[in-house]
Write a protein that holds these residues in place. Structure first.
Motif, PDB file in Angstrom:
ATOM      1  N   GLN A   3      74.704 -23.741  74.334  1.00 14.98           N
ATOM      2  CA  GLN A   3      75.471 -24.079  73.122  1.00 14.98           C
ATOM      3  C   GLN A   3      75.809 -25.497  72.842  1.00 14.98           C
ATOM      4  N   TYR A   4      75.444 -26.291  73.632  1.00 13.96           N
ATOM      5  CA  TYR A   4      75.547 -27.799  73.755  1.00 13.96           C
ATOM      6  C   TYR A   4      74.192 -28.531  73.522  1.00 13.96           C
ATOM      7  N   ILE A   5      73.223 -27.963  74.234  1.00 12.64           N
ATOM      8  CA  ILE A   5      71.988 -28.499  74.367  1.00 12.64           C
ATOM      9  C   ILE A   5      71.271 -27.654  73.531  1.00 12.64           C
ATOM     10  N   ASN A   6      70.939 -27.909  71.998  1.00 11.77           N
ATOM     11  CA  ASN A   6      70.312 -27.049  71.132  1.00 11.77           C
ATOM     12  C   ASN A   6      69.728 -27.873  70.199  1.00 11.77           C
ATOM     13  N   GLU A   7      69.378 -27.179  68.953  1.00  8.70           N
ATOM     14  CA  GLU A   7      68.449 -27.850  67.966  1.00  8.70           C
ATOM     15  C   GLU A   7      69.061 -28.661  67.339  1.00  8.70           C
ATOM     16  N   VAL A   8      70.421 -28.666  67.136  1.00  7.57           N
ATOM     17  CA  VAL A   8      71.525 -29.532  66.653  1.00  7.57           C
ATOM     18  C   VAL A   8      71.485 -31.100  67.366  1.00  7.57           C
ATOM     19  N   LEU A   9      71.302 -30.963  68.642  1.00  5.63           N
ATOM     20  CA  LEU A   9      71.378 -32.103  69.567  1.00  5.63           C
ATOM     21  C   LEU A   9      70.099 -32.660  69.281  1.00  5.63           C
ATOM     22  N   LYS A  10      68.774 -31.862  69.492  1.00  5.00           N
ATOM     23  CA  LYS A  10      67.742 -32.377  69.159  1.00  5.00           C
ATOM     24  C   LYS A  10      67.191 -33.314  68.036  1.00  5.00           C
ATOM     25  N   GLU A  11      67.816 -32.840  67.044  1.00  2.00           N
ATOM     26  CA  GLU A  11      67.930 -33.367  65.589  1.00  2.00           C
ATOM     27  C   GLU A  11      68.833 -34.679  65.443  1.00  2.00           C
ATOM     28  N   ARG A  12      69.982 -34.922  66.028  1.00  2.00           N
ATOM     29  CA  ARG A  12      70.848 -36.037  66.172  1.00  2.00           C
ATOM     30  C   ARG A  12      70.250 -36.922  66.797  1.00  2.00           C
ATOM     31  N   VAL A  13      69.789 -36.528  68.004  1.00  2.00           N
ATOM     32  CA  VAL A  13      68.923 -37.615  68.935  1.00  2.00           C
ATOM     33  C   VAL A  13      67.815 -38.266  68.689  1.00  2.00           C
ATOM     34  N   GLY A  14      67.141 -37.316  67.842  1.00  2.00           N
ATOM     35  CA  GLY A  14      65.604 -37.507  67.285  1.00  2.00           C
ATOM     36  C   GLY A  14      64.448 -37.154  68.416  1.00  2.00           C
ATOM     37  N   LEU A  15      64.619 -36.156  69.178  1.00  2.00           N
ATOM     38  CA  LEU A  15      63.505 -35.674  70.011  1.00  2.00           C
ATOM     39  C   LEU A  15      62.644 -34.949  69.284  1.00  2.00           C
TER      40      LEU A  15
END
Length: 214
Positions: A3-15
């Motif tokens: 729930q924390y390490i997800n697609e939203v995080l990927k997009e925000r960080v730019g991975l």
């Protein structure tokens, strides 16, 4: 932790992709024998996170990004440098760039850039580089990550950029970026370094911003 390490995080960080991780109970360092929050396994390129992080969303993400930093540094040939092992300035720039994008800058620690010569990890203050070397690294990391974080490039593209523009150039020249000659700026950084070692980045972030980015 998904729930924390997800697609939203990927997009925000730019991975360019969400790197897989495994959750383990009572994760222990093979070197120190102490319980740790996260681990990057070089032989398998696996990211391991301790199950206790499930109760701390921001810390969980920060530890995950730290381990992703190890993976990126390894993939883009910056895992070691002549004057530092895995926790070297180039690795730290990658991590801090991700922290900036994820609004987690307070999780930057002295540990992230304090290793000495290749093959030598620094676990105690007396094993770390001299003060001026730490200050030089710190200033470089803060300034370089600030410029990279505002880019539209992915972290993988930034790792390539960092390798060619910084790492290779520094290896060829044998010259690491030196701290500013400004007495005021250097003295502020020295104060920050010592607070940093004791209290973490959050306690001095305001002073850093004021002194480095007037």
């Amino acid at each position: 932790m998904n729930q924390y390490i997800n697609e939203v995080l990927k997009e925000r960080v730019g991975l360019e992709k969400l790197y897989a991780f495994k959750v383990k109970d009572n994760l222990v360092s093979r070197v120190t024998g102490k319980q740790i929050n996260g681990l990057f396994c070089y032989s398998t390129k696996e990211i391991l996170l301790d199950s206790s992080l499930g109760d701390s969303p921001r810390k969980c993400v920060a530890i995950y990004l730290h381990e992703v930093g190890h993976l990126l540094a390894l993939e883009y040939c910056m895992d070691t440098s002549p004057n530092a092992d895995a926790h070297n300035p180039y690795f730290a720039v990658l991590v801090v760039t991700m922290y900036r994008r994820a609004n987690l800058l307070e999780y930057l620690k002295l540990y992230d850039f304090c290793d000495t010569s290749a093959g030598q990890r620094a676990y105690h203050l007396d094993e770390m580089p001299e003060d001026e070397e730490l200050i030089a690294r710190f200033e470089y990391i803060v300034r370089r990550s600030a410029s990279l974080a505002n880019s539209d490039l992915s972290m993988e593209q930034l790792a390539t950029k960092l390798y060619f523009e910084d790492y290779r150039q520094h290896i060829v020249s044998g010259i690491f970026p030196t701290p500013s000659k400004s007495t005021t700026k250097t003295s502020w950084l020295k104060i920050c370094i010592y607070f940093f070692a004791l209290t973490g980045f959050a306690a001095v972030s305001g002073a850093i911003a004021a002194s480095i980015f007037p």
